[in-house]
Scaffold this motif. Structure first.
Motif, PDB file in Angstrom:
ATOM      1  N   LEU A   6     -12.488  -6.526  17.167  1.00 46.47           N
ATOM      2  CA  LEU A   6     -13.350  -7.415  17.519  1.00 46.47           C
ATOM      3  C   LEU A   6     -13.411  -7.438  19.271  1.00 46.47           C
ATOM      4  CD1 LEU A   6     -12.101 -10.206  15.198  1.00 46.47           C
ATOM      5  CD2 LEU A   6     -14.175  -8.995  14.960  1.00 46.47           C
ATOM      6  N   TYR A   7     -12.380  -6.972  19.768  1.00 46.95           N
ATOM      7  CA  TYR A   7     -12.067  -7.027  21.415  1.00 46.95           C
ATOM      8  C   TYR A   7     -11.297  -5.997  21.695  1.00 46.95           C
ATOM      9  CZ  TYR A   7     -10.669  -8.794  25.764  1.00 46.95           C
ATOM     10  OH  TYR A   7     -10.431  -8.674  27.175  1.00 46.95           O
ATOM     11  N   GLU A   8     -11.302  -5.462  22.711  1.00 45.21           N
ATOM     12  CA  GLU A   8     -10.314  -4.387  23.273  1.00 45.21           C
ATOM     13  C   GLU A   8     -10.366  -4.389  24.775  1.00 45.21           C
ATOM     14  OE1 GLU A   8      -8.333   0.036  22.714  1.00 45.21           O
ATOM     15  OE2 GLU A   8     -10.331  -0.608  21.718  1.00 45.21           O
ATOM     16  N   SER A   9      -8.952  -4.203  25.483  1.00 41.81           N
ATOM     17  CA  SER A   9      -8.954  -4.328  26.890  1.00 41.81           C
ATOM     18  C   SER A   9      -7.909  -3.571  27.044  1.00 41.81           C
ATOM     19  CB  SER A   9      -8.904  -5.535  27.515  1.00 41.81           C
ATOM     20  OG  SER A   9      -7.655  -6.107  27.290  1.00 41.81           O
ATOM     21  N   GLU A  10      -7.403  -3.224  28.386  1.00 40.10           N
ATOM     22  CA  GLU A  10      -6.151  -2.554  28.707  1.00 40.10           C
ATOM     23  C   GLU A  10      -4.920  -3.133  27.995  1.00 40.10           C
ATOM     24  OE1 GLU A  10      -5.765  -1.860  32.998  1.00 40.10           O
ATOM     25  OE2 GLU A  10      -5.617  -4.230  33.216  1.00 40.10           O
ATOM     26  N   ASN A  11      -5.261  -4.376  27.703  1.00 36.20           N
ATOM     27  CA  ASN A  11      -3.813  -5.172  27.397  1.00 36.20           C
ATOM     28  C   ASN A  11      -3.758  -5.594  25.976  1.00 36.20           C
ATOM     29  OD1 ASN A  11      -2.579  -5.356  30.007  1.00 36.20           O
ATOM     30  ND2 ASN A  11      -4.141  -6.838  30.417  1.00 36.20           N
ATOM     31  N   TYR A  12      -5.012  -5.635  25.320  1.00 35.23           N
ATOM     32  CA  TYR A  12      -5.154  -6.345  23.751  1.00 35.23           C
ATOM     33  C   TYR A  12      -5.919  -5.448  23.097  1.00 35.23           C
ATOM     34  CZ  TYR A  12      -2.403  -9.945  26.160  1.00 35.23           C
ATOM     35  OH  TYR A  12      -1.533 -10.771  26.737  1.00 35.23           O
ATOM     36  N   ILE A  13      -5.697  -5.500  21.809  1.00 39.02           N
ATOM     37  CA  ILE A  13      -6.736  -5.023  20.643  1.00 39.02           C
ATOM     38  C   ILE A  13      -6.777  -6.266  19.714  1.00 39.02           C
ATOM     39  CG2 ILE A  13      -7.348  -3.638  18.856  1.00 39.02           C
ATOM     40  CD1 ILE A  13      -5.329  -1.314  19.998  1.00 39.02           C
ATOM     41  N   ILE A  14      -8.026  -6.911  19.382  1.00 34.38           N
ATOM     42  CA  ILE A  14      -8.075  -7.839  18.616  1.00 34.38           C
ATOM     43  C   ILE A  14      -8.821  -7.362  17.484  1.00 34.38           C
ATOM     44  CG2 ILE A  14      -8.647 -10.054  18.081  1.00 34.38           C
ATOM     45  CD1 ILE A  14      -7.827 -10.904  21.061  1.00 34.38           C
ATOM     46  N   VAL A  15      -8.480  -7.368  15.976  1.00 39.06           N
ATOM     47  CA  VAL A  15      -8.990  -6.926  15.146  1.00 39.06           C
ATOM     48  C   VAL A  15      -9.412  -8.099  13.924  1.00 39.06           C
ATOM     49  CG1 VAL A  15      -7.895  -4.671  15.308  1.00 39.06           C
ATOM     50  CG2 VAL A  15      -7.030  -6.363  13.676  1.00 39.06           C
ATOM     51  N   ALA A  39      -4.282   3.018  15.193  1.00 36.66           N
ATOM     52  CA  ALA A  39      -3.260   3.784  15.789  1.00 36.66           C
ATOM     53  C   ALA A  39      -2.494   4.728  15.013  1.00 36.66           C
ATOM     54  CB  ALA A  39      -2.505   2.548  16.706  1.00 36.66           C
ATOM     55  N   LYS A  40      -1.401   5.144  15.463  1.00 29.33           N
ATOM     56  CA  LYS A  40      -0.437   6.057  14.781  1.00 29.33           C
ATOM     57  C   LYS A  40       0.633   5.122  13.762  1.00 29.33           C
ATOM     58  CE  LYS A  40       0.369   9.708  17.982  1.00 29.33           C
ATOM     59  NZ  LYS A  40       1.237  10.573  18.935  1.00 29.33           N
ATOM     60  N   HIS A  41       0.899   5.499  12.696  1.00 31.79           N
ATOM     61  CA  HIS A  41       1.574   4.940  11.655  1.00 31.79           C
ATOM     62  C   HIS A  41       2.772   4.059  12.320  1.00 31.79           C
ATOM     63  CE1 HIS A  41       4.187   8.295  11.308  1.00 31.79           C
ATOM     64  NE2 HIS A  41       5.120   7.670  10.873  1.00 31.79           N
ATOM     65  N   ASP A  42       3.254   4.792  13.089  1.00 32.25           N
ATOM     66  CA  ASP A  42       4.693   4.167  13.753  1.00 32.25           C
ATOM     67  C   ASP A  42       4.681   3.471  15.025  1.00 32.25           C
ATOM     68  OD1 ASP A  42       3.902   6.213  15.428  1.00 32.25           O
ATOM     69  OD2 ASP A  42       6.029   7.095  15.561  1.00 32.25           O
ATOM     70  N   SER A  43       3.407   3.042  15.206  1.00 31.96           N
ATOM     71  CA  SER A  43       2.986   2.216  16.560  1.00 31.96           C
ATOM     72  C   SER A  43       3.837   0.860  16.785  1.00 31.96           C
ATOM     73  CB  SER A  43       1.535   1.841  16.660  1.00 31.96           C
ATOM     74  OG  SER A  43       0.735   3.139  16.784  1.00 31.96           O
ATOM     75  N   HIS A  44       4.352   0.369  15.468  1.00 31.95           N
ATOM     76  CA  HIS A  44       5.091  -0.985  15.808  1.00 31.95           C
ATOM     77  C   HIS A  44       6.203  -0.707  15.870  1.00 31.95           C
ATOM     78  CE1 HIS A  44       5.864   1.018  11.430  1.00 31.95           C
ATOM     79  NE2 HIS A  44       6.896  -0.259  11.394  1.00 31.95           N
ATOM     80  N   LEU A  45       6.713   0.581  16.252  1.00 32.09           N
ATOM     81  CA  LEU A  45       8.280   0.907  16.364  1.00 32.09           C
ATOM     82  C   LEU A  45       8.189   0.980  18.031  1.00 32.09           C
ATOM     83  CD1 LEU A  45       9.249   3.291  13.698  1.00 32.09           C
ATOM     84  CD2 LEU A  45       9.602   0.856  13.792  1.00 32.09           C
ATOM     85  N   SER A  46       9.475   0.871  18.553  1.00 31.05           N
ATOM     86  CA  SER A  46       9.628   0.682  20.233  1.00 31.05           C
ATOM     87  C   SER A  46       9.646   2.545  20.647  1.00 31.05           C
ATOM     88  CB  SER A  46      10.774   0.225  20.732  1.00 31.05           C
ATOM     89  OG  SER A  46      11.897   0.907  19.971  1.00 31.05           O
ATOM     90  N   THR A  47      10.235   3.194  19.590  1.00 23.63           N
ATOM     91  CA  THR A  47      10.233   4.550  19.746  1.00 23.63           C
ATOM     92  C   THR A  47       8.933   5.437  19.706  1.00 23.63           C
ATOM     93  OG1 THR A  47      10.459   4.940  17.196  1.00 23.63           O
ATOM     94  CG2 THR A  47      12.681   4.836  18.876  1.00 23.63           C
ATOM     95  N   SER A  48       7.781   4.654  19.318  1.00 22.51           N
ATOM     96  CA  SER A  48       6.461   5.471  19.087  1.00 22.51           C
ATOM     97  C   SER A  48       6.080   5.739  20.458  1.00 22.51           C
ATOM     98  CB  SER A  48       5.445   4.407  18.492  1.00 22.51           C
ATOM     99  OG  SER A  48       4.051   5.061  18.558  1.00 22.51           O
TER     100      SER A  48
END
Length: 273
Positions: A6-15, A39-48
């Motif tokens: 629905l929206y994307e910027s350098e800071n946020y993605i809204i779906v 995104a990548k499957h592990d994008s919710h991890l800090s190690t991504s």
């Protein structure tokens, strides 16, 4: 099922999250997630290598607006707004039965059902403040505005606008059950009885984030009446507030935002002392 950006910027993605989809998963073979689609499957991890930060959550069965931050500073800015109750969140729902009032406040505290604490973490409404059976109960507040009454097949139902003032786990589902109007298709809070509908009819339709440098007001289209399976079973009885266009829905939001509305049948639900 596709995930609409629905929206994307350098800071946020809204779906616009589809119903019956996870936000993320530690299982890299799980494809039914928002992160797998955007995104990548592990994008919710800090190690991504491409970490994403989920500043809000939606249940598996709930569809609608979901805000995701692309960096820690953006997540912190949005997180402070959610924590300070400075955001505005509006949900569209179809509940079972014909609601007997037009505008209401539900303020039952919400806590963990002790019988499911180690499993599904089902939540409970607290009707009596002296009742200690509910684990970790916290104050909760939901406003409800009736939009339209009708029938889904032969079943009486009501389309309502829900505004969570607080943000407790399963709050809207628990509060609707607490006042005797479970959300259509909510298998968990109907005590596993409401299994016939093809989905749970709860949709996060609008999110207002008053960010200083990037104020956001994101709204999806009305989700239920574009669903042919629901529309084919729908029979309207009364329209109390128009809502099916973006403009009409915003007027309904203005109504639910007011502390009181003259001439509207009002109901308050709160826990006994």
């Amino acid at each position: 099922m596709a995930v609409e950006k629905l929206y994307e910027s350098e800071n946020y993605i809204i779906v616009n999250k589809p119903y019956d989809m996870y936000i993320n998963s530690d299982d890299e073979d799980e494809k039914n997630t928002v992160t797998h689609h955007i995104a990548k499957h592990d994008s919710h991890l800090s190690t991504s290598s491409q970490p994403l930060h989920f500043v809000q959550r939606l249940d598996y069965a709930t569809s609608g607006v979901l805000c995701i931050a692309k960096n820690k500073s953006a997540a912190a800015r949005a997180g402070k707004l959610f924590e300070g109750r400075l955001t505005k969140k509006y949900y569209l729902a179809v509940v079972r039965g014909h609601v007997g009032f037009e505008l209401g406040d539900i303020t039952y505290p919400v806590g963990v059902d002790p019988l499911t604490q180690q499993s599904s973490h089902r939540m409970l409404a607290v009707f009596n403040k002296s009742d200690n059976t509910c684990e970790q109960s916290r104050e909760a507040h939901t406003r409800l505005l009736v939009l339209e009454s009708g029938y889904c097949g032969s079943d009486p139902v009501t389309v309502v606008l829900l505004k969570p003032v607080t943000g407790r786990r399963h709050q809207l589902r628990v509060h609707c059950k607490a006042i005797g109007h479970t959300i259509l298709g909510d298998y968990t809070y109907s005590d596993k009885k409401d299994s016939a509908p093809h989905r749970m009819f709860l949709h996060a339709i609008r999110l207002v984030l008053p960010l200083h440098s990037e104020p956001l007001d994101i709204q999806t289209s009305e989700p239920f009446f574009i669903d042919k399976r629901f529309q084919s079973q729908w029979k309207s009885v009364d329209i109390f507030n128009k809502y099916r266009t973006k403009e009409a829905f915003r007027v309904a939001c203005d109504v639910i935002d007011r502390p009181y509305v003259i001439g509207v049948k009002y109901q308050s639900y709160s826990a006994n002392d």
